[in-house]
Structures are given as C-alpha cells and as structure tokens.
Write a protein that holds these residues in place. Structure first.
Motif, PDB file in Angstrom:
ATOM      1  N   ASP A  30      44.930  31.849  31.760  1.00 54.97           N
ATOM      2  CA  ASP A  30      46.221  32.456  32.038  1.00 54.97           C
ATOM      3  C   ASP A  30      46.798  33.158  30.814  1.00 54.97           C
ATOM      4  O   ASP A  30      47.727  33.957  30.937  1.00 54.97           O
ATOM      5  CB  ASP A  30      47.226  31.413  32.534  1.00 54.97           C
ATOM      6  CG  ASP A  30      46.975  30.976  33.958  1.00 54.97           C
ATOM      7  OD1 ASP A  30      47.475  29.902  34.331  1.00 54.97           O
ATOM      8  OD2 ASP A  30      46.297  31.707  34.704  1.00 54.97           O
ATOM      9  N   SER A  52      40.493  38.268  35.400  1.00 54.40           N
ATOM     10  CA  SER A  52      41.845  37.937  34.983  1.00 54.40           C
ATOM     11  C   SER A  52      42.483  37.068  36.056  1.00 54.40           C
ATOM     12  O   SER A  52      42.529  37.460  37.227  1.00 54.40           O
ATOM     13  CB  SER A  52      42.678  39.198  34.773  1.00 54.40           C
ATOM     14  OG  SER A  52      44.045  38.871  34.578  1.00 54.40           O
ATOM     15  N   THR A  53      42.977  35.893  35.657  1.00 47.76           N
ATOM     16  CA  THR A  53      43.651  35.016  36.614  1.00 47.76           C
ATOM     17  C   THR A  53      45.048  35.501  36.958  1.00 47.76           C
ATOM     18  O   THR A  53      45.607  35.087  37.973  1.00 47.76           O
ATOM     19  CB  THR A  53      43.748  33.588  36.072  1.00 47.76           C
ATOM     20  OG1 THR A  53      44.530  33.586  34.872  1.00 47.76           O
ATOM     21  CG2 THR A  53      42.371  33.022  35.773  1.00 47.76           C
ATOM     22  N   GLY A  56      44.120  38.854  39.304  1.00 50.01           N
ATOM     23  CA  GLY A  56      42.912  38.816  40.099  1.00 50.01           C
ATOM     24  C   GLY A  56      41.912  39.908  39.800  1.00 50.01           C
ATOM     25  O   GLY A  56      40.964  40.096  40.578  1.00 50.01           O
ATOM     26  N   ASN A  74      38.672  24.904  37.695  1.00 52.13           N
ATOM     27  CA  ASN A  74      40.095  24.691  37.962  1.00 52.13           C
ATOM     28  C   ASN A  74      40.913  24.418  36.708  1.00 52.13           C
ATOM     29  O   ASN A  74      42.142  24.536  36.739  1.00 52.13           O
ATOM     30  CB  ASN A  74      40.271  23.541  38.952  1.00 52.13           C
ATOM     31  CG  ASN A  74      39.796  23.877  40.343  1.00 52.13           C
ATOM     32  OD1 ASN A  74      39.776  25.040  40.745  1.00 52.13           O
ATOM     33  ND2 ASN A  74      39.416  22.864  41.105  1.00 52.13           N
ATOM     34  N   LYS A  76      40.740  26.229  34.087  1.00 54.93           N
ATOM     35  CA  LYS A  76      40.923  27.545  33.479  1.00 54.93           C
ATOM     36  C   LYS A  76      40.515  27.558  32.013  1.00 54.93           C
ATOM     37  O   LYS A  76      41.073  28.313  31.210  1.00 54.93           O
ATOM     38  CB  LYS A  76      42.365  28.036  33.653  1.00 54.93           C
ATOM     39  CG  LYS A  76      42.783  28.177  35.104  1.00 54.93           C
ATOM     40  CD  LYS A  76      44.178  28.762  35.243  1.00 54.93           C
ATOM     41  CE  LYS A  76      44.558  28.923  36.701  1.00 54.93           C
ATOM     42  NZ  LYS A  76      45.914  29.508  36.861  1.00 54.93           N
TER      43      LYS A  76
END
Length: 121
Positions: A30, A52-53, A56, A74, A76
């Motif tokens: 993030d 890219s979180t 998207g 999960n 990240k």
C-alpha cells in the motif's frame, strides 16, 4: 528501512517453470507498488511486471504476457512471479523492485539484490 529479498531463481529447461518470491520489509504494497525488473546478458534492464494495490494497476511486458503471472499475499509484504513456458531469452537476473506501477509501465525506486534465472535450450 525498505528492504527487498528475492528467491526462487535457478536453472530450468526451455518450456519449464519457476516461481520467484519477494519478501518486503519496512513497507507494505500500500506504500509502494511491487514488481520485477530483469537484466539479460548484453541487454539493458527492463520492467517485467508490477501491480499496485491502491488502484489495481497491473502491468506485464509484452514479451512475458500470457506466460508470467504476478501475485501477492494478504500481508501485502510478499509477492510472487510465476513464470511458465520459459524460453532461453528469459535468462536474466531478476530483481524485486518497489516503485510506481501503472498499466503503461513500472518506475523503479528500491531494488533487491536479484536472483539468477537461467533457461537452457
């Protein structure tokens, strides 16, 4: 402190598969997009894939599209690059990279040490 550690490189025959992994510390995806660059013998470094979180965004180089898949877990903090149908031209040092990612490309910021991928014919 931003740190990146790659693993999973090795030697495979053409047509084979490898799965690269990248463990990030000091940030999450993030904060920075995550992805992979590579440098092949006699060639300049090139972006391979990133995501890219935040928005998207997902990018693949044309040369790997349909063969490589990038993913994250999960937490990240861990990313993977599944490489299928490997070709000798995929031989390179692969670097995990934190930076900025869009569907148009990948801008580097922080680099890991790299892991060697060798594809024999």
């Amino acid at each position: 402190e931003v740190q990146l550690a790659e693993s999973g490189g090795g030697v495979v025959q053409a047509g084979g598969s490898l799965r690269l992994s990248c463990k990030a510390s000091g940030f999450t995806f993030d904060d920075y997009a995550i992805g992979w660059f590579r440098r092949a013998p006699g060639k300049e470094q090139e972006p391979v894939s990133c995501f890219s979180t935040l928005d998207g965004s997902l990018y693949y180089a044309d040369s790997v599209k349909g063969r490589f898949t990038i993913s994250g877990d999960n937490t990240k903090t861990t990313a993977h690059l599944q490489m299928n149908m490997l070709q000798p031209d995929d031989t390179a040092v692969y670097y995990c990279v934190a930076g900025r990612c869009s569907k148009y490309g990948f801008t580097s910021g922080y680099w890991g040490q790299g892991t060697q991928v060798t594809v024999s014919s």
